[in-house]
Design a protein around this motif. Structure first.
Motif, mmCIF file in Angstrom:
data_model
loop_
_atom_site.group_PDB
_atom_site.id
_atom_site.type_symbol
_atom_site.label_atom_id
_atom_site.label_comp_id
_atom_site.label_asym_id
_atom_site.label_seq_id
_atom_site.Cartn_x
_atom_site.Cartn_y
_atom_site.Cartn_z
ATOM 1 N N ARG A 168 45.898 22.148 37.591
ATOM 2 C CA ARG A 168 45.590 22.940 36.403
ATOM 3 C C ARG A 168 46.406 22.462 35.214
ATOM 4 N NH1 ARG A 168 45.759 29.558 35.870
ATOM 5 N NH2 ARG A 168 44.520 29.671 33.971
ATOM 6 N N ARG A 227 38.366 25.176 50.829
ATOM 7 C CA ARG A 227 38.780 26.555 50.531
ATOM 8 C C ARG A 227 39.731 27.073 51.604
ATOM 9 N NH1 ARG A 227 32.829 27.542 48.919
ATOM 10 N NH2 ARG A 227 32.903 27.262 46.648
ATOM 11 N N ARG A 248 42.255 22.512 40.951
ATOM 12 C CA ARG A 248 40.825 22.820 40.846
ATOM 13 C C ARG A 248 40.065 21.659 41.484
ATOM 14 N NH1 ARG A 248 38.855 22.481 35.954
ATOM 15 N NH2 ARG A 248 40.570 21.169 35.218
ATOM 16 N N LEU A 271 33.652 20.503 38.360
ATOM 17 C CA LEU A 271 35.056 20.781 38.088
ATOM 18 C C LEU A 271 35.214 21.643 36.840
ATOM 19 C CD1 LEU A 271 37.955 20.079 39.076
ATOM 20 C CD2 LEU A 271 37.902 18.173 37.452
ATOM 21 N N ALA A 274 35.277 25.272 37.675
ATOM 22 C CA ALA A 274 36.323 25.740 38.588
ATOM 23 C C ALA A 274 37.474 26.385 37.827
ATOM 24 C CB ALA A 274 36.840 24.577 39.428
ATOM 25 N N VAL A 275 38.063 27.398 38.450
ATOM 26 C CA VAL A 275 39.214 28.108 37.887
ATOM 27 C C VAL A 275 40.305 28.163 38.942
ATOM 28 C CG1 VAL A 275 40.065 30.264 36.915
ATOM 29 C CG2 VAL A 275 37.737 29.517 36.413
ATOM 30 N N ALA A 276 41.513 27.742 38.599
ATOM 31 C CA ALA A 276 42.617 27.762 39.557
ATOM 32 C C ALA A 276 42.947 29.192 39.945
ATOM 33 C CB ALA A 276 43.844 27.080 38.947
ATOM 34 N N GLU A 281 36.950 30.489 43.652
ATOM 35 C CA GLU A 281 36.736 30.052 42.272
ATOM 36 C C GLU A 281 37.278 28.650 42.024
ATOM 37 O OE1 GLU A 281 35.289 31.655 39.763
ATOM 38 O OE2 GLU A 281 34.949 33.612 40.648
ATOM 39 N N ALA A 282 38.290 28.248 42.793
ATOM 40 C CA ALA A 282 38.942 26.960 42.542
ATOM 41 C C ALA A 282 38.138 25.785 43.068
ATOM 42 C CB ALA A 282 40.333 26.954 43.181
ATOM 43 N N VAL A 283 37.282 26.022 44.073
ATOM 44 C CA VAL A 283 36.443 24.959 44.647
ATOM 45 C C VAL A 283 34.993 25.247 44.295
ATOM 46 C CG1 VAL A 283 35.696 23.812 46.759
ATOM 47 C CG2 VAL A 283 38.058 24.632 46.558
ATOM 48 N N ARG A 387 34.177 29.098 30.705
ATOM 49 C CA ARG A 387 34.883 28.042 31.411
ATOM 50 C C ARG A 387 34.471 26.674 30.899
ATOM 51 N NH1 ARG A 387 33.922 30.538 37.488
ATOM 52 N NH2 ARG A 387 35.032 32.498 37.109
#
Length: 392
Positions: A168, A227, A248, A271, A274-276, A281-283, A387
């Motif tokens: 991130r 995940r 992310r 990507l 994606a949100v850390a 949400e990150a993947v 995003r």
């Protein structure tokens, strides 16, 4: 000592060096391992004191010169807790080193082996960035790309997926970069198949080929395994109840290896969604986005100018100073994704009344009724657009 590496302070921060770190622990795991050997070797590798405590009471603590240390740990600069009990740690007097997180990841894996738990399976392999860039290029001749694939040890005929990995916020002090983040994530060994890692620009580029017999077929997405790796990482680091500002991941679709540039473009696009924080949400898997992926084709200026997106961004920014902006967005995202207040609360490790209060705040400020499917869909699109605009 088996294959002791140069001190990490003397090495560059790149994916190849990260894999050498993993190779060091792989060599330890292949021999007669005991707590003293693991702690002594890790201390020498990291160039600082290292220690461990296992659930059965065994402990070890050594300095970088190989001498056993008595007493309690000094300044613990990084640690990983083991389940059901125990921990491993490093004692660095200054800032954490560029590979401390990776060293702790693999020291913990080795400690779990000592505690009688299964070890991680295969390690990723660092790849020549020039060869990876050649594979990902849409401009080079097909014979050149096929040769690069063979040099990387990949089959030019089997389906291939490309994964884009980004920290991130790369740490300017420790030097943590995308290549190291990619190796740390894929090095947990949960992913079946051939994995090649290199840094391409500011991103970690990972080429994945699944073997025959993989559940879901050899074109199956690695999203579930990644995940799971992030969830395990969060549990070990005690961050399961709060976002840890981690990496992310964007996953491209399965493609003919000679068209890997298509999968790479999809991975980079995914990507952006994606949100850390939450592994869900990150993947982001490009295939799972469906037609929502078309939002990425809209210019950023148009996304930012859309009224819902603008208002949502203003809400997040106005609350961010108090640390609430990200909380509001996280609650909204979890509710939009699950459609259930209790499921959203469980995912965020909060009481459902706390999530309800945050959603009520969002509804009041934006005029939405989130129980209405139409408004919830509208909110989800606004979140995606925020995003993509780089404001979420």
């Amino acid at each position: 000592m088996k294959g002791l590496l140069l001190r990490l302070s003397e090495l560059d921060s790149d994916a190849a060096t990260a894999v050498r770190v993993i190779a060091h622990f792989e060599a330890l795991l292949g021999g007669a391992l005991d707590p003293a050997t693991l702690a002594r070797s890790t201390a020498a590798l990291a160039g600082c004191a290292a220690g461990l405590e296992l659930a059965d009471g065994r402990t070890a603590r050594f300095g970088p010169g190989g001498a056993a240390l008595a007493g309690t740990p000094g300044r613990v600069s990084g640690r990983v807790d083991l389940e059901p009990a125990g921990r491993v740690w490093l004692e660095r007097p200054g800032e954490p080193g560029p590979f401390d997180e990776l060293v702790l990841e693999w020291m913990a894996i080795a400690a779990r082996v000592l505690a009688g738990r299964p070890r991680a399976a295969r390690s990723p392999r660092a790849a020549d960035p020039a060869l990876v860039e050649l594979v990902l290029s849409g401009r080079e001749d097909a014979p050149d790309r096929a040769r690069a694939l063979r040099l990387l040890g990949l089959a030019p005929q089997a389906p291939l997926r490309v994964v884009a990995v980004a920290p991130r916020e790369p740490d300017p002090v420790t030097g943590t970069d995308a290549g190291v983040a990619a190796v740390a994530l894929f090095g947990r060994g949960a992913l079946r198949g051939s994995v090649r890692v290199a840094r391409v620009g500011s991103l970690g580029a990972v080429l994945v080929q699944r073997p025959e017999g993989t559940p879901g077929g050899n074109a199956a997405s690695p999203a579930a395994e990644l995940r799971a790796a992030l969830r395990e990482r969060a549990r070990e680091r005690g961050t399961a109840r709060r976002p840890d500002g981690g990496i992310r991941v964007g996953i491209g679709g399965a493609a003919d290896p000679l068209a890997a540039h298509d999968s790479w473009a999809q991975a980079c696009s995914a990507l952006r969604f994606a949100v850390a924080g939450s592994p869900q949400e990150a993947v982001v898997d490009h295939d799972a986005l469906g037609p929502v992926a078309l939002l990425a084709d809209i210019p950023v200026e148009r996304l930012r100018a859309q009224p819902d997106v603008r208002l949502l961004g203003e809400l997040a920014r106005s609350e961010r100073g108090g640390g609430q902006g990200s909380d509001l967005l996280a609650a909204l995202a979890a509710f939009c994704r699950t459609g259930s207040l209790r499921q959203a609360a469980a995912e965020l490790h909060l009481h459902h009344s706390s999530v309800a209060a945050r959603l009520a705040h969002v509804e009041k400020e934006l005029g939405w009724q989130l129980r209405d499917p139409q408004d919830r869909f509208r909110a989800q699109l606004a979140l995606y657009a925020l995003r993509l605009a780089g404001d979420g």
